[in-house]
Design an enzyme around this catalytic site. Structure first.
Site, short mmCIF file in Angstrom:
data_model
loop_
_atom_site.label_atom_id
_atom_site.label_comp_id
_atom_site.label_asym_id
_atom_site.label_seq_id
_atom_site.Cartn_x
_atom_site.Cartn_y
_atom_site.Cartn_z
N ASP A 8 0.86 -1.18 0.00
CA ASP A 8 0.00 0.00 0.00
C ASP A 8 0.90 1.23 0.00
OD1 ASP A 8 -2.07 -1.78 0.18
OD2 ASP A 8 -2.56 -1.34 2.27
N ASP A 128 -15.28 -2.33 -0.65
CA ASP A 128 -14.85 -2.22 0.74
C ASP A 128 -16.10 -2.29 1.62
OD1 ASP A 128 -12.27 -1.89 -0.19
OD2 ASP A 128 -12.39 0.28 -0.16
#
Length: 237
Positions: A8, A128
């Site tokens: 990330d 998500d």
């Protein structure tokens, strides 16, 4: 089932957040490429890359993404801030194997259909989830949409998979939500990639047994809670 280690990107660094909270950064590594190569040396063949800055409108890390694709020695899937066909096309042009599209694909059905039809079988739709509700815009906006209802909407489309992140479990090292995979596998033929909370080899086995096609692993690898070599031997592909 395949396991994909996560890189990330935030401010040019490789980071790990707890619970999707930008104020709870637990891991920060200066050189994302060295970290990616370490995953390669463990035996992994795929890398999951997310541009957190692009996802939240704070900037972008495109230079690092291109280097990870070119120089890591891994097959790469990329997401974070992919909101146009042009951005997706560029990522494929520089060598991404799969591109992940999140917020805009959830909110804009015309764009969703355009991007998956432009690159059939190569686009993952990122959903998500907090407590089975889809959230967007870097985990900040509630949609009121149930994840199973979204999966049913996506089922007819030529997508490469649904990447489902249990945001409430992200980075917490508290175990994965394998039941979420099972619920989705029951309503769609689309491959399910699970993310969030993967902590043990047993988590991976439960995701596999629930019908998961893949699992993204972050915090557990960075903290040494999971032995990357052991994961790669069984799920590295």
């Amino acid at each position: 089932m395949m396991a994909l280690p996560a890189v990330d990107l935030r401010e040019g660094k490789c980071v790990q957040l707890v619970g999707g909270d930008y104020d709870r950064e637990r891991v920060r590594i200066d050189d994302p490429l060295s970290q990616a190569r370490a995953f390669r040396d463990m035996g992994f063949s795929w890398l999951h890359v997310v541009d957190l800055d692009a996802a939240t409108g704070r900037g972008e890390n495109l230079g690092w993404i291109e280097r990870l694709i070119r120089e890591s020695g891994l097959r790469v899937q990329v997401g974070g801030g992919v909101r146009t066909l042009e951005r997706a096309a560029h990522l494929f042009d520089v060598g991404a194997e799969r591109v992940i599209v999140g917020t805009r694909a959830i909110e804009d059905t015309a764009f969703r259909e355009a991007v998956v039809n432009a690159f059939p079988g190569k686009v993952l739709i990122a959903a998500d989830v907090r407590e089975r509700e889809v959230v967007t815009r870097g985990w900040a906006a509630r949609t009121g949409l149930r994840i199973t209802d979204l999966a049913k909407e996506l089922d007819p489309l030529p997508i490469g998979g649904i990447l489902v992140t249990a945001v409430h479990l992200e980075g917490a090292l508290g175990g994965a939500d394998a039941e979420l995979c099972r619920e989705l596998a029951q309503v769609t033929r689309v491959p399910i990639f699970a993310s969030g909370g993967v902590t043990t080899l047993d988590d991976l086995a439960r995701i596999r047994d629930a019908g998961g096609a893949g699992a993204v692993i972050g915090m557990a690898l960075y903290t040494g809670t999971l032995d990357g070599h052991a994961v790669a031997r069984e799920y590295g592909q």
